[in-house]
Design an enzyme around this catalytic site. Structure first.
Site, mmCIF file in Angstrom:
data_model
loop_
_atom_site.group_PDB
_atom_site.id
_atom_site.type_symbol
_atom_site.label_atom_id
_atom_site.label_comp_id
_atom_site.label_asym_id
_atom_site.label_seq_id
_atom_site.Cartn_x
_atom_site.Cartn_y
_atom_site.Cartn_z
ATOM 1 N N GLY A 113 -39.756 -34.778 -9.627
ATOM 2 C CA GLY A 113 -39.751 -34.493 -11.069
ATOM 3 C C GLY A 113 -38.528 -35.057 -11.767
ATOM 4 N N GLU A 136 -43.055 -36.528 -2.979
ATOM 5 C CA GLU A 136 -43.891 -35.316 -3.008
ATOM 6 C C GLU A 136 -44.898 -35.227 -1.869
ATOM 7 O OE1 GLU A 136 -42.958 -36.987 -5.649
ATOM 8 O OE2 GLU A 136 -42.582 -35.656 -7.338
HETATM 9 N N1 COA Z 1 -36.413 -27.188 -5.246
HETATM 10 C C1 COA Z 1 -35.747 -26.073 -4.903
HETATM 11 N N2 COA Z 1 -34.783 -26.057 -3.973
HETATM 12 C C2 COA Z 1 -34.489 -27.226 -3.386
HETATM 13 C C3 COA Z 1 -35.139 -28.421 -3.695
HETATM 14 C C4 COA Z 1 -36.141 -28.380 -4.687
HETATM 15 N N3 COA Z 1 -36.793 -29.476 -5.079
HETATM 16 N N4 COA Z 1 -34.630 -29.412 -2.927
HETATM 17 C C5 COA Z 1 -33.683 -28.843 -2.181
HETATM 18 N N5 COA Z 1 -33.598 -27.535 -2.451
HETATM 19 C C6 COA Z 1 -32.658 -26.553 -1.873
HETATM 20 C C7 COA Z 1 -32.900 -26.371 -0.385
HETATM 21 O O1 COA Z 1 -33.893 -25.384 -0.153
HETATM 22 C C8 COA Z 1 -31.528 -25.942 0.089
HETATM 23 O O2 COA Z 1 -31.384 -24.580 -0.247
HETATM 24 P P1 COA Z 1 -30.552 -23.608 0.729
HETATM 25 O O3 COA Z 1 -29.174 -24.183 0.823
HETATM 26 O O4 COA Z 1 -30.618 -22.322 0.023
HETATM 27 O O5 COA Z 1 -31.280 -23.646 2.028
HETATM 28 C C9 COA Z 1 -30.574 -26.728 -0.811
HETATM 29 O O6 COA Z 1 -31.366 -27.129 -1.944
HETATM 30 C C10 COA Z 1 -29.991 -27.955 -0.197
HETATM 31 O O7 COA Z 1 -31.046 -28.720 0.369
HETATM 32 P P2 COA Z 1 -30.827 -29.527 1.707
HETATM 33 O O8 COA Z 1 -32.095 -30.241 1.998
HETATM 34 O O9 COA Z 1 -30.285 -28.626 2.754
HETATM 35 O O10 COA Z 1 -29.661 -30.525 1.271
HETATM 36 P P3 COA Z 1 -29.513 -32.063 1.570
HETATM 37 O O11 COA Z 1 -28.290 -32.474 0.863
HETATM 38 O O12 COA Z 1 -29.638 -32.325 3.028
HETATM 39 O O13 COA Z 1 -30.767 -32.792 0.866
HETATM 40 C C11 COA Z 1 -32.349 -33.303 -0.866
HETATM 41 C C12 COA Z 1 -30.943 -32.743 -0.531
HETATM 42 C C13 COA Z 1 -32.558 -33.131 -2.341
HETATM 43 C C14 COA Z 1 -32.390 -34.798 -0.504
HETATM 44 C C15 COA Z 1 -33.412 -32.558 -0.037
HETATM 45 O O14 COA Z 1 -33.234 -31.164 -0.220
HETATM 46 C C16 COA Z 1 -34.822 -32.890 -0.434
HETATM 47 O O15 COA Z 1 -35.373 -33.883 0.010
HETATM 48 N N6 COA Z 1 -35.410 -32.007 -1.266
HETATM 49 C C17 COA Z 1 -36.782 -32.164 -1.648
HETATM 50 C C18 COA Z 1 -36.865 -33.195 -2.732
HETATM 51 C C19 COA Z 1 -38.288 -33.399 -3.095
HETATM 52 O O16 COA Z 1 -39.167 -33.503 -2.274
HETATM 53 N N7 COA Z 1 -38.503 -33.477 -4.380
HETATM 54 C C20 COA Z 1 -39.816 -33.658 -4.840
HETATM 55 C C21 COA Z 1 -40.481 -32.364 -4.997
HETATM 56 S S1 COA Z 1 -41.018 -32.255 -6.648
#
Ligand code: COA
Length: 665
Positions: A113, A136
């Site tokens: 998003g 996604e």
């Molecule tokens: N919504 C809500 N929470 C999210 C999130 C999201 N889209 N993406 C990450 N978080 C939260 C995780 O649950 C984690 O929470 P916690 O510390 O309470 O466990 C925290 O953010 C950190 O995430 P983490 O993955 O441990 O950190 P990272 O630095 O290794 O990676 C990202 C960061 C953003 C690269 C990874 O979290 C990711 O790929 N997130 C999903 C992104 C995604 O798929 N977006 C599209 C969906 S619309």
């Protein structure tokens, strides 16, 4: 920083702030940890855009993320609930209708998003280190705020479909070449974005919104789609989200923008309701919960050790050296002989060249980096190392002998990591005479490929040692799961139950090729007997028979079947397996694993059912779109109810679920 009130703008929401720089308003999203577009952010962005659109002293707008990243996606915790308005599409519409240029300034990870909002802006500028993507489908859904329509318009349909289907993260440089980003910031991101926003107004530059660009749209031929599908992993090929994303990207070239957007919404809803989405979102939360150990004295982020020692000659030595250097931490191997050290260095280099992590790439660019990153030393010279990993072969006595030697040479507060897979961490720890400083790390083979690491706490392992092992695993790009010491820990223990179920089927007369085929068809990367062949007879027998429990009554029979299988030159192929037989095989093998998992939970060996799922997906080749054996088994038991009750917030691995909340291990 200018006065926001003077510009006629109130505070948009607790997670969205505005400040003014000259005639440029800067909207900052501040919703830690990843600035996800939760309801409060969407509402704040909408309010800010609306008021800034009509603020007389403002001529252009910049949107950026505070702290470490531009918004990294929709808020996954809101998935599974009806979406509260405004939606991301509403925000995008407001940006597109704004009469003033809106510039997205991206750093960190502009994902999902977040990138969809950026693509609705008039101009995009990115920090050189930013990574962009629409990942996604990894969560079983598709980009649902115009991503399947704007990305093809910006970078071309074929490239866009490939990036979405593979959940690709695109570096800022490449994004700029592709046309996804207009400019890489040459200096501090905010300053560059503000200057550019002002310049766009001064030069009265006409800016075309992505929705109005058509020159890169292509009608995708079925051959192009077939070729793309053939290049995807089996899981991606099975993915409903990938099919729906394909449909949407195809629509971009044949439907009006608004009609295609409407179809995109329908596809999002279909994906959201799918079992694959529930399984993949369960795993997202389970992985993060498993890596969080909050036992007494837990330390959030211990600083990285200045160097790590490796002692022993087991098969893990070279892989671990390559991984640790690749992650940027120097390695000191117990190898005082320069000639032998040179051959170790050469082998580590070969492994690093095979590996594709950015850290490894950076290290191998200069020969120097490996020479500096890998040092040989005597035991005496290892005295001041804060962490030493023993990598002796996993044979009775070798691990214990290693720590007995180490205890004589290391400083009293050094942490010793044992890599035993078969022995007892507590026993190894006791031999060190400082058991609180000893922790187990069980890497799954091949260690440079499998992402799982069981962080094994012995009876006395300290919080400091546990936190350090978790942190180290994460630095190596692994997925840590904290478990307690016990025969087979969790992975091999549940694998043993699964293998025994497969062997029992073979003893009842089901051909081993049929059993393997049924499990592969289910999605396992390898069938149970192929796993035995892969790990070799010694390890397969050790797992199957067990090391520390009384001999299983059928152990001798299993060992005999194992020898027979391993001695046969190759696995015979088999005819297609009937669906009924396949169901029975899958059911018996996975039920055995999940029942054993439940016993491990009851004994406190592992904290949450989701931890076991993470172990299977990242260490044992379980298909993520089935969520793991515990999730699969719960779904079998609950039938259709499991699907709805496992919506986010109720995921077994989700910390907010009190019924399945982990206890300390
Ligand atoms: N919504 C809500 N929470 C999210 C999130 C999201 N889209 N993406 C990450 N978080 C939260 C995780 O649950 C984690 O929470 P916690 O510390 O309470 O466990 C925290 O953010 C950190 O995430 P983490 O993955 O441990 O950190 P990272 O630095 O290794 O990676 C990202 C960061 C953003 C690269 C990874 O979290 C990711 O790929 N997130 C999903 C992104 C995604 O798929 N977006 C599209 C969906 S619309």
């Amino acid at each position: 920083m200018g006065d926001v009130t003077a510009a006629g703008i109130g505070v948009p929401s607790p997670t969205v702030h505005v400040h003014v720089s000259g005639a440029v308003a800067v909207i900052g999203v501040d919703n830690p940890p990843v600035n996800a577009l939760s309801h409060s952010v969407r509402a704040g962005l909408l309010r800010a855009i609306h008021s800034l659109s009509v603020a007389p002293t403002i001529s252009s707008i910049v949107i950026l993320g505070q702290r470490s990243t531009f918004p990294a996606g929709a808020d996954i915790r809101e998935f599974g609930q009806p979406i509260a308005e405004p939606t991301i599409n509403d925000v995008n519409q407001a940006i597109e209708s704004c009469p003033k240029p809106v510039v997205a300034a991206m750093h960190g990870t502009a994902l999902g998003g977040g990138l969809e909002v950026a693509m609705a802006c008039h101009y995009r500028i990115a920090a050189a280190s930013a990574r962009l993507g629409l990942p996604e489908v990894r969560l079983g859904v598709i980009p649902g705020a115009g991503g399947t329509q704007r990305l093809p318009r910006l970078i071309g349909s074929t490239r866009a479909l490939s990036a979405i289907a593979r959940s690709e993260l695109i570096d800022a440089g490449e994004a700029c070449e592709l046309g996804l980003v207009d400019e890489i910031a040459d200096g501090a991101l905010e300053d560059c974005a503000v200057a550019r926003a002002q310049q766009l107004v001064n030069e009265r530059r006409s800016l075309r919104l992505a929705r109005h660009r058509h020159e890169k749209l292509e009608q995708l031929e079925s051959r192009t789609i077939a070729e793309l599908r053939a290049s995807l992993s089996p899981q991606q090929q099975r993915s409903l989200a990938v099919s729906k994303a394909t449909e949407c990207v195809q629509n971009a070239a044949v439907l009006s923008f608004d009609e295609a957007l409407r179809r995109e919404r329908e596809c999002v809803e279909q994906c959201k309701a799918s079992p694959q989405a529930a399984a993949l979102q369960h795993l997202f939360f389970a992985e993060r919960a498993a890596a969080r150990w909050d036992g007494e004295g837990a330390r959030g982020s211990p600083s990285a050790p200045t160097a790590i020692g490796l002692v022993g000659t087991g098969p893990l030595r070279l892989d671990l050296a390559a991984m640790i250097i690749g992650a940027g931490t120097p390695v000191v191997v117990l190898e005082p002989d320069p000639a032998l050290l040179a051959s170790v260095t050469a082998e580590v280099r070969t492994r690093m060249e095979r590996k594709r992590s950015p850290g490894a790439r950076a290290a191998i660019r200069s020969h120097c980096a490996i020479e500096e990153g890998l040092r040989g030393a005597t035991l005496e010279e290892m005295h001041d190392l804060p962490v030493v990993i023993e990598v002796e072969p996993d044979l009775p006595g070798r691990k214990v002998a290693a720590v007995v030697t180490l205890r004589r040479h290391l400083a009293a507060d050094a942490i010793i990591v044992t890599t035993t897979a078969l022995g007892s961490v507590s026993q190894v720890a006791a031999a060190s005479e400082r058991p609180s400083n000893v922790i187990g790390m069980h890497f799954f083979v091949p260690a440079c490929v499998m992402r799982l690491v069981e962080v094994v706490r012995g009876d006395c392992s300290s919080a400091e040692a546990t936190s350090l092992a978790i942190h180290l695993a994460r630095r190596l790009g692994k997925v840590p799961v904290v478990v307690r010491d016990g025969d087979g820990f969790v992975g091999d223990r549940t694998l043993r139950a699964y293998l025994r179920a497969a062997f029992a089927l073979a003893r009842e007369g089901v051909a081993v090729a049929v059993i393997d085929a049924a499990m592969r068809e289910f999605g396992m990367t390898k069938g149970p007997f192929e796993v035995c062949r892969l790990v070799g007879s010694d390890l397969a027998e050790a797992i199957l028979v067990g090391q520390r429990t009384p001999a299983h009554p059928d152990a001798a029979t299993y060992a005999a079947i194992l020898r027979q299988i391993l001695e046969s030159p190759s696995m015979p192929a088999c005819d297609p397996v009937s669906p009924e037989l396949a169901r029975t095989i899958v059911h018996r093998c996975l039920r055995a694993a999940s029942d054993e998992g439940r016993r491990a939970l009851e004994e406190g060996i592992v904290a949450r059912p989701g931890d076991i799922d993470v172990v299977w997906v990242h260490g044992l080749g379980f298909p993520p779109d089935h969520g793991g054996p515990m999730f699969w088994s719960q779904r079998q038991e609950d039938g259709s109810r499991a699907h709805t009750s496992l919506a986010p917030g109720n995921h077994p691995g989700n910390r907010s679920d009190t019924a399945t909340r982990g206890r300390d291990v």
